[in-house]
Design an enzyme around this catalytic site. Structure first.
Site, PDB file in Angstrom:
ATOM      1  N   LYS A 169     -24.612  30.463 -12.157  1.00  0.00           N
ATOM      2  CA  LYS A 169     -25.739  30.404 -11.220  1.00  0.00           C
ATOM      3  C   LYS A 169     -27.015  30.425 -12.038  1.00  0.00           C
ATOM      4  O   LYS A 169     -27.017  30.889 -13.174  1.00  0.00           O
ATOM      5  CB  LYS A 169     -25.719  31.616 -10.281  1.00  0.00           C
ATOM      6  CG  LYS A 169     -26.439  31.378  -8.984  1.00  0.00           C
ATOM      7  CD  LYS A 169     -25.586  30.609  -7.991  1.00  0.00           C
ATOM      8  CE  LYS A 169     -26.305  30.381  -6.684  1.00  0.00           C
ATOM      9  NZ  LYS A 169     -25.393  29.934  -5.633  1.00  0.00           N
TER      10      LYS A 169
HETATM   11  P1  NAD Z   1     -32.312  27.308   2.556  1.00  0.00           P
HETATM   12  O1  NAD Z   1     -33.448  27.565   1.662  1.00  0.00           O
HETATM   13  O2  NAD Z   1     -32.043  25.921   3.034  1.00  0.00           O
HETATM   14  O3  NAD Z   1     -32.414  28.223   3.871  1.00  0.00           O
HETATM   15  C1  NAD Z   1     -32.591  29.605   3.829  1.00  0.00           C
HETATM   16  C2  NAD Z   1     -32.999  30.034   5.237  1.00  0.00           C
HETATM   17  O4  NAD Z   1     -33.074  31.447   5.305  1.00  0.00           O
HETATM   18  C3  NAD Z   1     -34.387  29.505   5.653  1.00  0.00           C
HETATM   19  O5  NAD Z   1     -34.331  29.148   7.032  1.00  0.00           O
HETATM   20  C4  NAD Z   1     -35.271  30.730   5.476  1.00  0.00           C
HETATM   21  O6  NAD Z   1     -36.445  30.688   6.282  1.00  0.00           O
HETATM   22  C5  NAD Z   1     -34.306  31.809   5.899  1.00  0.00           C
HETATM   23  N1  NAD Z   1     -34.698  33.146   5.473  1.00  0.00           N
HETATM   24  C6  NAD Z   1     -35.187  33.545   4.287  1.00  0.00           C
HETATM   25  N2  NAD Z   1     -35.427  34.865   4.317  1.00  0.00           N
HETATM   26  C7  NAD Z   1     -35.075  35.288   5.545  1.00  0.00           C
HETATM   27  C8  NAD Z   1     -35.110  36.540   6.188  1.00  0.00           C
HETATM   28  N3  NAD Z   1     -35.564  37.598   5.558  1.00  0.00           N
HETATM   29  N4  NAD Z   1     -34.640  36.606   7.462  1.00  0.00           N
HETATM   30  C9  NAD Z   1     -34.192  35.509   8.112  1.00  0.00           C
HETATM   31  N5  NAD Z   1     -34.155  34.306   7.552  1.00  0.00           N
HETATM   32  C10 NAD Z   1     -34.604  34.206   6.288  1.00  0.00           C
HETATM   33  O7  NAD Z   1     -31.026  27.909   1.816  1.00  0.00           O
HETATM   34  P2  NAD Z   1     -29.511  27.577   2.079  1.00  0.00           P
HETATM   35  O8  NAD Z   1     -29.088  26.532   1.107  1.00  0.00           O
HETATM   36  O9  NAD Z   1     -29.258  27.397   3.529  1.00  0.00           O
HETATM   37  O10 NAD Z   1     -28.835  28.936   1.587  1.00  0.00           O
HETATM   38  C11 NAD Z   1     -28.714  30.076   2.435  1.00  0.00           C
HETATM   39  C12 NAD Z   1     -27.664  31.010   1.844  1.00  0.00           C
HETATM   40  O11 NAD Z   1     -26.442  30.287   1.739  1.00  0.00           O
HETATM   41  C13 NAD Z   1     -27.943  31.540   0.446  1.00  0.00           C
HETATM   42  O12 NAD Z   1     -27.385  32.836   0.348  1.00  0.00           O
HETATM   43  C14 NAD Z   1     -27.189  30.583  -0.453  1.00  0.00           C
HETATM   44  O13 NAD Z   1     -26.858  31.162  -1.697  1.00  0.00           O
HETATM   45  C15 NAD Z   1     -25.958  30.375   0.401  1.00  0.00           C
HETATM   46  N6  NAD Z   1     -25.212  29.154   0.089  1.00  0.00           N
HETATM   47  C16 NAD Z   1     -25.785  27.928   0.129  1.00  0.00           C
HETATM   48  C17 NAD Z   1     -25.005  26.809  -0.147  1.00  0.00           C
HETATM   49  C18 NAD Z   1     -25.552  25.424  -0.034  1.00  0.00           C
HETATM   50  O14 NAD Z   1     -24.783  24.466  -0.196  1.00  0.00           O
HETATM   51  N7  NAD Z   1     -26.820  25.228   0.281  1.00  0.00           N
HETATM   52  C19 NAD Z   1     -23.661  26.949  -0.504  1.00  0.00           C
HETATM   53  C20 NAD Z   1     -23.102  28.224  -0.526  1.00  0.00           C
HETATM   54  C21 NAD Z   1     -23.888  29.323  -0.217  1.00  0.00           C
END
Ligand code: NAD
Length: 422
Positions: free
Chosen positions: A111
């Site tokens: 990561k």
């Molecule tokens: P992203 O940046 O697209 O979205 C994150 C979302 O969370 C946004 O809507 C943001 O406004 C919201 N957010 C941030 N802080 C917040 C809070 N305090 N309360 C409520 N909402 C809040 O990111 P993503 O890619 O959707 O990733 C989200 C999670 O999923 C992370 O933990 C990431 O590691 C995990 N993840 C992502 C992927 C991927 O393919 N994108 C894969 C596996 C895991």
């Protein structure tokens, strides 16, 4: 600290170690091998300059941690966030090792991240920062070494810049150095939706297992980004009723159901934020997590479900779209309440699975249709879900411990077969 303030409530790396140690109780692993599993193989910190639009130089700090390369090249996303820390990146790298092993991909775990709020940067500054970071990482990344991907606040454009920088420095076009690229650069169809799609597949299986009808099941989603919004509309497509959504601007509730695609269109037109969406009422992030529902999907950041609020959670299933949303002490409380947690390393593994399919397509220079991708993804998520469920039932452990048992055993098997050099 409130649930809406992620990161601060516990050290994610300590949580990751605790989760591993719980699984190790069920495995025959020597103390030395256990220590090998706990420690990242390589940690890289870079402090690098970027010229800002006004001509000033600003220093940034970025990290890349490779937890394991036992099963294959290291694999994991890059995150841009002001709260990024080495311990967070360490935890996320370790979770990637287990995630790739749970779904049986030939990858290790890694990561990366930069301490930055990307909203403060202009597009040009963002590009220069990304390219300089990619340059700094060039000695340790590569299609056969370590393959970054998008994570929080990074996306296809970020990956395009990293791919181009790496290709220019090494003198060869290298689409396989990153995944999550734009389609025209060797990205895979279905990648953007893959994580949310995997969340949907595992959630539907969990509901069926618990004999809860998917049709009409009330779903609450925290985080409305790539993972949360896609999981929300795909679950809605399956007949579930999404009653609450949230993002960094706050939460929204409508017990009659929210039209997720309509809310998404609203957010797209309003700076990617749901705040002010007229067809639902505002709700705090704390209240949102504690709503009565069948499914809670934490899809924002770490440490949202802790010992402080786990006792108030009323969901029957928690589908961990985010990485590390639940602390180990909260797990104990959820288990005692009979809440089924689909652990992050299984639930959100759809993203890395289609990243793997992207990497395979890049290497063979032959691309599959979206239908082929989704069929392969569904098959892998299904097999993995039932493999974990079988262990949970047979060994009478919770789903997280079961997923860890499966993943850690796979890494241990490979490490022992390979032996320890020299
Ligand atoms: P992203 O940046 O697209 O979205 C994150 C979302 O969370 C946004 O809507 C943001 O406004 C919201 N957010 C941030 N802080 C917040 C809070 N305090 N309360 C409520 N909402 C809040 O990111 P993503 O890619 O959707 O990733 C989200 C999670 O999923 C992370 O933990 C990431 O590691 C995990 N993840 C992502 C992927 C991927 O393919 N994108 C894969 C596996 C895991």
């Amino acid at each position: 600290m409130t649930a809406a303030t992620p990161h601060k409530t516990a050290n994610p790396y300590e949580n990751a170690i605790q989760q591993l140690d719980r699984a190790l109780r069920y495995l025959e692993v020597s103390p030395g091998l256990a220590d090998f599993l706990r420690r990242p193989r390589c940690e890289y910190t870079v402090n690098f300059p970027v010229r800002m639009d006004n001509g000033d130089i600003r220093m940034f700090t970025g990290y890349r941690v490779q937890h394991s390369i036992a099963r294959g090249p290291a694999k994991g996303g890059i995150r841009y966030h002001p709260m990024v820390s080495m311990d967070e990146v360490r935890a996320l790298a370790m979770w990637m090792t287990w995630k790739c092993a749970v779904v049986n991909l030939p990858y290790g775990g890694a990561k990366g991240g930069i301490i930055v709020d990307p909203r403060e940067l202009s597009p040009g500054e963002l590009e220069r920062m990304t390219r300089r970071f990619a340059y700094e990482l060039t000695p340790i990344i590569g299609p056969e070494k370590d393959i970054p991907a998008p994570d929080v606040n990074t996306g296809p454009q970020t990956m395009a810049w990293i791919m181009d920088t790496y290709s220019m420095v090494t003198g060869e076009p290298a689409p396989g150095v990153v995944t999550g690229k734009p389609i025209t650069l060797g990205g895979s169809l279905g990648r953007v939706e893959a994580t949310g799609r995997g969340v949907m597949y595992t959630t539907v299986r969990a509901l069926r297992h618990l004999e809860i009808p998917v049709k009409g099941a009330r779903v609450v989603v925290q985080g409305f980004g790539n993972v949360g919004s896609v999981a929300a509309y795909l679950l809605q497509d399956e007949g579930a009723k999404v009653i609450a959504i949230s993002d960094v601007s706050g939460g929204l509730v409508n017990l009659d159901g929210i039209d997720v695609r309509d809310a998404l269109a609203y957010a797209k037109a309003h700076g990617n934020l749901v705040q002010g969406y007229p067809k639902a009422k505002p709700i705090s992030n704390e209240e949102l997590l504690e709503l009565e529902c069948e499914v809670l999907v934490p899809a924002a950041l770490e440490n949202q479900i802790t010992a402080a609020n786990a006792g108030n959670i009323k969901a029957r299933v928690i589908a961990e779209g985010a990485n590390g949303p639940t602390t180990p002490d909260a797990d104990d409380i959820l288990a005692s309440k009979g809440i089924m947690v689909i652990p992050d390393i299984l639930c959100n593994a759809g993203g890395v699975t289609v990243s793997y399919l992207e990497w395979v397509q890049d290497r063979q220079r032959f691309f599959w249709t979206e239908q082929e991708i989704n069929t392969r993804l569904e098959h892998i998520m299904n097999e993995s879900f039932y493999a974990v469920l079988d262990i949970a039932r047979n060994m009478k452990v919770d789903m997280r411990t079961a997923a860890y048992i499966l993943a850690v055993q796979r890494v241990v098997d490979v490490a022992q077969l390979r032996g320890f050099y020299p």
